[in-house]
Design a protein around this motif. Structure first.
Motif, mmCIF file in Angstrom:
data_model
loop_
_atom_site.group_PDB
_atom_site.id
_atom_site.type_symbol
_atom_site.label_atom_id
_atom_site.label_comp_id
_atom_site.label_asym_id
_atom_site.label_seq_id
_atom_site.Cartn_x
_atom_site.Cartn_y
_atom_site.Cartn_z
ATOM 1 N N LEU B 54 32.312 37.223 43.218
ATOM 2 C CA LEU B 54 32.782 36.432 42.081
ATOM 3 C C LEU B 54 32.605 34.951 42.383
ATOM 4 O O LEU B 54 31.529 34.411 42.270
ATOM 5 C CB LEU B 54 34.238 36.749 41.795
ATOM 6 N N GLU B 57 36.916 30.596 43.721
ATOM 7 C CA GLU B 57 38.098 30.097 43.031
ATOM 8 C C GLU B 57 39.145 31.184 42.805
ATOM 9 O O GLU B 57 40.291 30.891 42.547
ATOM 10 C CB GLU B 57 37.714 29.500 41.680
ATOM 11 N N HIS B 58 38.702 32.422 42.882
ATOM 12 C CA HIS B 58 39.649 33.506 42.599
ATOM 13 C C HIS B 58 39.809 34.354 43.847
ATOM 14 O O HIS B 58 38.835 34.903 44.349
ATOM 15 C CB HIS B 58 39.144 34.343 41.431
ATOM 16 N N THR B 59 41.018 34.436 44.341
ATOM 17 C CA THR B 59 41.229 35.169 45.580
ATOM 18 C C THR B 59 42.202 36.312 45.350
ATOM 19 O O THR B 59 43.069 36.242 44.479
ATOM 20 C CB THR B 59 41.802 34.254 46.670
ATOM 21 N N TYR B 60 42.025 37.370 46.147
ATOM 22 C CA TYR B 60 42.927 38.513 46.038
ATOM 23 C C TYR B 60 43.769 38.642 47.303
ATOM 24 O O TYR B 60 44.962 38.393 47.288
ATOM 25 C CB TYR B 60 42.122 39.778 45.744
ATOM 26 N N LEU B 61 43.135 38.993 48.408
ATOM 27 C CA LEU B 61 43.900 39.109 49.646
ATOM 28 C C LEU B 61 43.734 37.873 50.523
ATOM 29 O O LEU B 61 44.563 37.583 51.366
ATOM 30 C CB LEU B 61 43.457 40.340 50.437
ATOM 31 N N ARG B 64 44.206 31.488 49.428
ATOM 32 C CA ARG B 64 43.456 30.560 48.576
ATOM 33 C C ARG B 64 43.344 29.194 49.234
ATOM 34 O O ARG B 64 42.338 28.512 49.129
ATOM 35 C CB ARG B 64 44.131 30.424 47.214
ATOM 36 N N SER B 65 44.413 28.792 49.938
ATOM 37 C CA SER B 65 44.398 27.459 50.534
ATOM 38 C C SER B 65 43.231 27.306 51.497
ATOM 39 O O SER B 65 42.498 26.318 51.454
ATOM 40 C CB SER B 65 45.709 27.202 51.247
ATOM 41 N N GLU B 68 39.779 27.551 49.746
ATOM 42 C CA GLU B 68 39.483 26.331 48.998
ATOM 43 C C GLU B 68 39.005 25.216 49.926
ATOM 44 O O GLU B 68 38.070 24.489 49.609
ATOM 45 C CB GLU B 68 40.732 25.888 48.242
ATOM 46 N N ARG B 72 35.408 23.516 49.657
ATOM 47 C CA ARG B 72 35.304 22.105 49.310
ATOM 48 C C ARG B 72 34.466 21.343 50.333
ATOM 49 O O ARG B 72 33.699 20.470 49.983
ATOM 50 C CB ARG B 72 36.707 21.491 49.216
ATOM 51 N N LEU B 188 48.473 35.018 55.685
ATOM 52 C CA LEU B 188 48.314 36.471 55.695
ATOM 53 C C LEU B 188 48.742 37.054 54.353
ATOM 54 O O LEU B 188 49.708 36.582 53.760
ATOM 55 C CB LEU B 188 49.182 37.067 56.804
ATOM 56 N N PRO B 189 48.051 38.089 53.874
ATOM 57 C CA PRO B 189 48.442 38.660 52.577
ATOM 58 C C PRO B 189 49.856 39.227 52.594
ATOM 59 O O PRO B 189 50.551 39.183 51.591
ATOM 60 C CB PRO B 189 47.393 39.750 52.330
#
Lengths: 527, 558
Positions: B54, B57-61, B64-65, B68, B72, B188-189
């Motif tokens: 995908l 920008e879109h994270t699941y497990l 995101r920090s 990103e 960047r 961690l998820p």
């Protein structure tokens, strides 16, 4: 005696000159040197220009076209509108009246459906131009006036003039919101919407506290791109948006809900007090990692309620149940939260799979976003019909209104920022103004001056640039370089030297002055 | 270095375990190895494989920090560790992943990045904020670009200039604390509420001989021809417990981590605990509960026995422990094929030297790259380089030296050496002490100045004492029976400390005060002589009131 007197006179003048040279070296050269070497670096700033700014004097300009079947109606409407807005110091409307052509009149007579009529009329009118609104006469309306998604309003006949003025004031131009964006204290709308910035990040966090007991089917990326994406595309002239989504698992929050028995599939619901909800935001902030973004982030959070806590219903502070089917709340300048409870039949199954309704949830998020970005709710006006928006995108005239609000807000905020910076510099002597900050301030001032020509309203692009420059100057870390360098340290180096030396020098000043003025220096010794 | 065929096998393993439509995979593993006589090594590994189809920008497990930040700054591969303590290679063998004491950060930027230095500065500052570590002190003057010692481990397009996209910095003075562990856990998820990460109780893990937390991200192939790559985020924790600190050689989760294991992470494809029971033959102990399976791993001529436990999410509180049966036998440690030591020579405050000793205990020669990285205030001169006391040696196959510049660039020396079989090699290089400006001294300057570890990259011919994963593998289980012609390893030597000439910092102010007082004392009489007239006083003249008071005091004194 005479020669002795001469010698003592010569001696005295020698002594006096010696004393004067001490004064010269220490006070006239030494002290300024001291001040110069311990001075805080500051670029010269246009203080006069900054203090001459008057944030409350700004206004916006806009254009209005009145189209009627005959000249008399048009003139009547125009004069009514002019009368209503003549006193307004916040908006200046340039009104133009036209009698409609035969073709336009024919379209309006023949097409009954409003939306269709607007579409047909668009071929003869330029509805795509920003900041120009049309007031068009269309006979036999069910209401006095009708407002749709385009920059156009229909009115029935000249009796509607009062409703037109109300609708222009309340919906189209939103003068109260404009006034709020200019005033010293923010109004309701300004304290809700995000401060103006060139770009925002929008982050959708799906909070799934119990991933082991229930599977949640939800395509976050698709939902964000489809709904939020098409909404913010319309606002791309104002801000840039970056859309993101993330899942936060095992983030449990204790709502301290009260179980209420009722007759339904569940046989119960959990009542959550509204004031408890703000604590959820704190919990979300811990994990949502919004601080990583370089821009301000609008947070959207979807909280999936575990089966044993479902369904959750929000009660307001007076103890009234939320009448809507969707449980959602918004936090000003932070974002929106939707609390989704799984249906009862899912929770009773062995393998639980919950698919929240995308349309309903994203609809709630879009309505949050509208307010967070500055599109206010429209209050009903008697006799006026506001066509409900069918798609997620904002109405064209709402975007125009937002542009005007943002422009005014940015100009006044840039001026206020510069003024408070100037005031701070006056109060705190330790603030450094380096070349970079100086350049930002100068740029902001020149943008503001260029935009503040007499008669012209605020210019959106200029306002944005001025605001950005002013913000950059105000938040530059260079300002703080010496903030914690106290004054006593500045004196520490020189005081041990200057203090003991200055005593005799300062004391000798009196005698020196007397001597220069030709007065007797030693009174008691002369007799 | 990249073997795509091998990787295909692991992809096949992954496909079996796919359980969600979002494609992200999360695995958690814990490896426990007793290090006789008195230590215990525990290694946590949390691996998240991000399906990058995908967009970032879109994270699941994945966190995101971190994703990103990587996007960047266009980072292809990143390695970040925070370590307290020193891994003792000659006693403990090799860890799964070695780390330099203090903070260490290195990253390969995408080949699209033109100004690598500015991106590097921005990356380190952002990570400083993310992990609450002082990475913002990474500047040009402590950053180097290793030429031979570090190679990317992930799938990076072939690029002859790959080293130009690499930056390396270490901050040996950095102290690792709870405030670093908390943001690390948030990546961690399952955070720290469930799964193996629930064991990471900061009170217990900082009570160890050695602890190291790390974040390693790289790109791995997700198709057989490697046209599609996905992101792998590996978070590791290595701990070495000392039986003297926990006051017993017997261990259990409760003793080590303060609590049992509250089941596996429900988002993980697998949660596994491996216990190395090879030492059970010499130092017999009983595991409780009984392991699910005992795996025998033959790797490069050495045999390892691993007890396996699979932790299920729905498991109740579990605790794994070992009880030693007898402790009489003296243990003879097998020395690893390669070990090293580093120390400082010299006395006084003018000249000194750093010695790096490398010992090859294997019967064939080993090729190693030794990277020495000296800060600008410790100038090392290539002319003083001696290998076993000789200026020129046949052992040196290649050499790279980049001299430092005062306050701008560190000194950087890399040597490719062929260590002869069963030999000890001593690399000596001299340095001079430099006077710093007074503002350049760190707080508590008399404590000494840390010099970063040397990096030693070796292709080991044997897997004795070797626990690392194969280069392309993501999970610990893939190191079982993974025989290879050679075993690549990157080690860090111990750090050293030098004591630079340090002034008394109150001295400048004392000098100012003293000098000013002297000047003021001298000034008084000088001013008097120049500006005042000495007048004889007539005896018996009328006494003023002032004079009377002064006379009163004089009499009292007498």
């Amino acid at each position: 005696m005479g020669s002795e007197n001469n010698i003592s006179n010569a001696d005295e003048s020698n002594r006096m000159w010696a004393s004067a040279s001490f004064v010269g070296v220490l006070i006239i050269i030494g002290m300024p040197l001291w001040w110069k070497t311990t001075e805080v670096y500051r670029v010269s700033l246009p203080y006069e220009k900054i203090s001459s700014f008057k944030p409350l004097s700004h206004f916006v300009t806009t254009e209005l076209k009145v189209l009627a079947n005959d000249d008399a109606t048009a003139s009547k409407i125009v004069s009514e509108i002019q009368k209503a807005f003549a006193e307004s110091d916040i908006i200046k409307i340039k009104i133009e009246k036209t009698v409609m052509s035969e073709r336009q009149q024919h379209i309006l007579r023949s097409v009954v459906d409003m939306e269709k009529a607007v579409e047909e009329l668009a071929s003869t009118l330029d509805l795509d131009q920003e900041n120009i609104f049309h007031v068009v006469q269309k006979k036999s309306l069910s209401h006095n006036i009708w407002v749709g998604n385009e920059r156009i309003m229909f009115f029935d006949d000249e009796k509607a003039s009062e409703t037109i003025v109300k609708a222009l004031d309340g919906w189209i131009y939103q003068t109260s919101v404009l006034r709020g964006s200019r005033s010293d204290t923010p109004d309701q709308a300004r304290s809700t919407r995000f401060p103006p910035e060139s770009a925002y990040h929008i982050t959708l966090s799906i909070v799934h506290p119990r991933p082991d007991t229930m599977k949640v089917v939800w395509n976050a990326a698709e939902a964000v791109e489809d709904y939020i994406g098409s909404f913010v595309d319309e606002l791309s002239s104002l801000h840039n948006f970056t859309l993101k989504s993330q899942w936060l698992h095992l983030l449990d929050f204790d709502f301290q809900a009260r179980e209420v028995k009722e007759v339904s599939e569940w046989g119960r619901h959990f009542a959550v007090r509204q004031d408890r909800l703000s604590l959820l935001l704190t919990r979300l902030e811990e994990r949502a990692a919004t601080h990583v973004s370089e821009l301000s982030t609008i947070n959207l959070a979807l909280y999936i309620v575990p089966c044993d806590k479902a369904p959750i219903i929000i009660y307001d502070n007076e103890g009234r149940k939320n009448p809507l089917s969707i449980q959602a709340f918004m936090s000003p300048k932070w974002g929106g939260v939707v609390i989704a409870s799984p249906p009862a039949e899912q929770c009773s199954q062995q393998v639980r799979e919950f698919e929240p309704s995308v349309g309903q949830i994203m609809g709630a998020f879009v309505s949050h976003l509208r307010e967070l970005l500055g599109i206010t709710k429209k209050d009903a006006i008697e006799g006026a019909h506001l066509e409900p928006s069918r798609s997620v995108s904002p109405r064209r005239w709402e975007v125009d209104a937002l542009l005007r609000i943002r422009t005014l807000e940015q100009v006044t905020s840039a001026e206020r920022t510069l003024q408070s910076l100037a005031q701070l510099l006056e109060e705190i002597s330790n603030i450094v103004i380096n070349d970079e900050v100086g350049a930002s301030i100068a740029a902001a001032v020149s943008e503001l001056e260029a935009g503040a020509g007499e008669g012209a309203g605020a210019d959106a692009a200029r306002a944005g640039r001025a605001h950005a420059h002013a913000q950059r100057a105000f938040t530059h870390p260079g300002l703080l370089a010496l903030l914690y360098f106290p004054d006593d340290q500045k004196y520490a180096i020189y005081i041990p030297l200057f203090l003991p030396i200055m005593f005799p020098v300062v004391l000798s000043l009196r005698i020196l002055l007397l001597w220069f003025m030709g007065k007797p220096v030693h009174k008691e010794k002369t007799d | 270095m990249f073997n795509s065929k091998n990787f295909l096998f692991f992809i096949a393993v992954f496909i079996e375990t796919i359980f969600n439509a979002n494609g992200d995979l999360f695995n958690e593993e814990l490896f426990i190895k007793p290090l006789p006589p008195a230590h215990l090594y525990t290694y946590f590994q949390f691996t998240t494989l991000v399906n990058d189809n995908l967009s970032s920008e879109h994270t699941y497990l994945a966190p995101r920090s971190l994703v990103e930040v990587l996007t960047r700054f266009q980072v292809d591969e990143l390695h970040f560790t925070l370590t307290e303590g020193q891994w003792r290679h000659n006693h403990w063998g090799y860890p799964v992943l070695d780390a330099a004491p203090g903070a260490e950060l290195y990253a390969w930027f995408s080949s699209d990045v033109e100004n690598v230095d500015t991106q590097w500065k921005k990356l380190s500052s952002t990570l400083a904020g993310l992990f609450c570590a002082s990475l913002n002190f990474i500047e040009d003057f402590n950053t180097i670009t290793p030429q031979m010692a570090l190679q990317p481990t992930g799938a990076i397009p072939q690029n002859p200039n790959i080293t130009s996209q690499l930056r390396y910095a270490s901050l040996p003075r950095e102290i690792v604390c709870t405030e670093n562990l908390t943001p690390w856990k948030k990546l961690l998820p399952c955070e720290s509420s469930r799964g193996l990460s629930a064991l990471l109780n900061s009170r217990m893990i900082h009570n160890t001989n050695y602890h190291s937390i790390g974040v390693h991200t790289r790109k791995v192939c997700s198709s057989s021809d490697c046209s599609v790559v996905s992101l792998e985020i590996k978070q590791t924790v290595a701990l070495v417990y000392d039986s003297k600190i926990i006051r017993t050689t017997d261990w259990s989760f409760t003793k080590l981590f303060g609590q049992g294991l509250p089941g596996g992470c429900p988002l993980a494809s697998s949660s596994k605990v491996y216990v190395d029971i090879t030492t059970n033959d010499t130092q017999p102990f009983l595991l409780s509960p009984e392991p699910e399976k005992v795996l025998l791993s033959q790797r490069g001529g050495s045999e390892t026995k691993l007890a396996l436990y699979t932790i299920k999410p729905e498991n109740k509180m579990t605790t794994i422990g070992a009880k030693y049966i007898s402790k009489k036998d003296l243990v003879l440690m097998k020395l690893p094929p390669l070990y090293f030591n580093r120390y400082v020579l010299g006395y006084g405050k003018e000249f000194g030297g750093i010695v790096t000793e490398l010992t090859n205990t294997f019967w064939s020669s080993i090729d190693v790259v030794v990277l020495q990285n000296a800060p600008w205030w410790l100038p090392i001169q290539l002319s003083s380089l001696r290998i076993n006391g000789e200026a020129s040696s046949e052992m040196v196959l290649a050499r790279h030296y980049s001299p430092g510049r005062s306050r701008q660039k560190p000194y950087h020396l890399e040597l490719l050496l062929r260590l002869p079989p069963k030999s000890a090699t001593k690399i000596t290089i001299d340095f001079e002490f430099v006077f710093l400006k007074w503002q350049e001294y760190p707080p508590d300057a008399n404590h000494g100045f840390y010099v970063g570890s040397a990096i030693i990259t070796a292709n080991l011919p044997t897997a004795r004492n070797y626990t690392s994963l194969p280069g392309t593998a993501s999970l610990f289980e893939s190191s079982i029976n993974a025989s290879k012609p050679w075993y690549p390893a990157v080690f860090r030597t111990n750090g050293v400390m030098v004591s630079l000439p340090t002034p008394d910092f109150s001295m400048p102010y004392n000098v100012i005060c003293l000098a000013c007082t002297v000047v003021a004392l001298a000034f008084g009489p000088l001013h008097n002589i120049c500006t005042k007239e000495l007048v004889l006083k007539v005896v018996g003249s009328s006494v003023t009131l002032k004079q009377k008071i002064i006379n009163l005091f004089k009499k009292k004194k007498e």
